[in-house]
Design an enzyme around this catalytic site. Structure first.
Site, PDB file in Angstrom:
ATOM      1  N   SER A  93       0.701  -1.183   0.068  1.00 40.27           N
ATOM      2  CA  SER A  93      -0.019   0.122  -0.093  1.00 40.27           C
ATOM      3  C   SER A  93       0.823   1.185   0.066  1.00 40.27           C
ATOM      4  O   SER A  93       1.888   1.308  -0.881  1.00 40.27           O
ATOM      5  CB  SER A  93      -0.976  -0.232   1.252  1.00 40.27           C
ATOM      6  OG  SER A  93      -1.933   0.889   0.909  1.00 40.27           O
ATOM      7  N   ASP A 118     -10.193  -3.648  -6.087  1.00 42.59           N
ATOM      8  CA  ASP A 118      -9.787  -2.758  -4.925  1.00 42.59           C
ATOM      9  C   ASP A 118     -11.149  -1.865  -4.854  1.00 42.59           C
ATOM     10  O   ASP A 118     -11.423  -1.009  -5.682  1.00 42.59           O
ATOM     11  CB  ASP A 118      -8.384  -2.008  -5.456  1.00 42.59           C
ATOM     12  CG  ASP A 118      -7.555  -1.640  -4.014  1.00 42.59           C
ATOM     13  OD1 ASP A 118      -8.567  -1.026  -3.352  1.00 42.59           O
ATOM     14  OD2 ASP A 118      -6.508  -1.899  -4.096  1.00 42.59           O
ATOM     15  N   HIS A 168      -8.270  -4.705  -1.671  1.00 42.11           N
ATOM     16  CA  HIS A 168      -7.024  -4.306  -1.241  1.00 42.11           C
ATOM     17  C   HIS A 168      -5.988  -5.097  -0.405  1.00 42.11           C
ATOM     18  O   HIS A 168      -6.638  -5.724   0.638  1.00 42.11           O
ATOM     19  CB  HIS A 168      -7.156  -2.868  -0.579  1.00 42.11           C
ATOM     20  CG  HIS A 168      -5.875  -2.127  -0.622  1.00 42.11           C
ATOM     21  ND1 HIS A 168      -5.241  -1.628  -1.788  1.00 42.11           N
ATOM     22  CD2 HIS A 168      -5.343  -1.629   0.433  1.00 42.11           C
ATOM     23  CE1 HIS A 168      -3.975  -0.964  -1.427  1.00 42.11           C
ATOM     24  NE2 HIS A 168      -4.265  -0.897  -0.179  1.00 42.11           N
TER      25      HIS A 168
END
Length: 266
Positions: free
Chosen positions: A74, A193, A249
């Site tokens: 991330s 996502d 995600h």
């Protein structure tokens, strides 16, 4: 919202890599003197200061003096790209960005774990009110890669981190040269996502200029066509690797990790 050594996340990844590649040295970066500080700094420590701290840790680690592979998850993916661009010693050999928001994110960022959800809500409200004010930019990490396609001029002028590493206020040839020194730049996009908006940011794509509905791939962005970071040259040299994985995600299986990402570390 994570920490270096959380046994459910980064600590787990560290154990997998050490188990699968016997004898490998793995440094899981900690920013702060303890795990609480490490977690808090992921929200409130200026990203530029975080990058400087990481560069210092890497330069001071004798295990890494011959070069190292980097893997970031991330926002860690884009922060490690900043390390590659700003700190060429020791040299980063390969960069693996797992869900990193390289063109920024607009309306969301990865959910905070567990009981921190109220903090996420507060941060989102703060970003909506004043992402590009100096006070928010200096003290809220997620504002530093907040990229509003309807306020491009505000973003370019006031973003203290992302607009700099993406060469949007001028060209730093050193950034370009250092990034191009990578052997491979691997970008993982999560195909379902819901945290990163737009998800194509994980492959360096973004919204077509002037609106917030249609997205374009990296190859159609001015960053690529003007080759401000060397990504066009890297692409033509086969250095860019675009990987897609089904799931939301940071949702992936251990088998996928083993077969897809570990080969880049060997």
């Amino acid at each position: 919202g994570d920490s270096c050594c959380n046994p459910q996340s980064m600590g787990y990844i560290k154990k997998i890599v050490e188990k699968r590649i016997p004898g490998i040295y793995v440094l899981s970066l900690k920013i702060g003197s303890n795990l609480i500080q490490d977690m808090e700094n992921s929200f409130f420590m200026n990203a530029n200061d975080q990058v400087r701290e990481v560069c210092s840790q890497l330069a001071g680690d004798p295990h890494l003096k011959g070069g190292y592979n980097a893997m970031g998850f991330s926002q860690g993916g884009q922060f490690l790209r900043a390390v590659a661009q700003r700190c060429p010693s020791p040299p980063m050999l390969n960069l693996i960005s797992v869900g990193g928001q390289h063109q920024g994110s607009v309306y969301g960022f990865p959910r905070c774990p567990g009981e921190s959800s109220h903090l996420c809500d507060w941060i989102r409200r703060t970003l909506d009110l004043g992402a590009y004010t100096q006070a928010v930019q200096e003290h809220l990490v997620q504002a530093e890669y907040w990229h509003d396609p309807l306020r491009e001029e505000d973003y370019r002028k006031n973003s203290i981190f992302l607009s700099d590493i993406n060469q949007e206020r001028g060209i730093n040839e050193t950034y370009k040269k250092n990034l191009m020194a990578l052997k491979k730049f691997v970008m993982v996009k999560f195909l379902n996502d819901t945290m990163v908006d737009p998800p194509i940011s994980e492959w360096f794509g973004f919204y077509r200029p002037g609106q917030a509905k249609e997205t374009i791939p990296l190859q159609e962005t001015s960053l690529y066509t003007e080759d401000r970071l060397g990504l066009q040259q890297m692409d033509r040299a086969g250095k860019l690797v675009f990987l897609g994985v089904k799931g939301d995600h940071l949702h992936f299986t251990e088998q996928w990790f083993d077969t897809t990402l570990l080969p880049f570390l060997q």
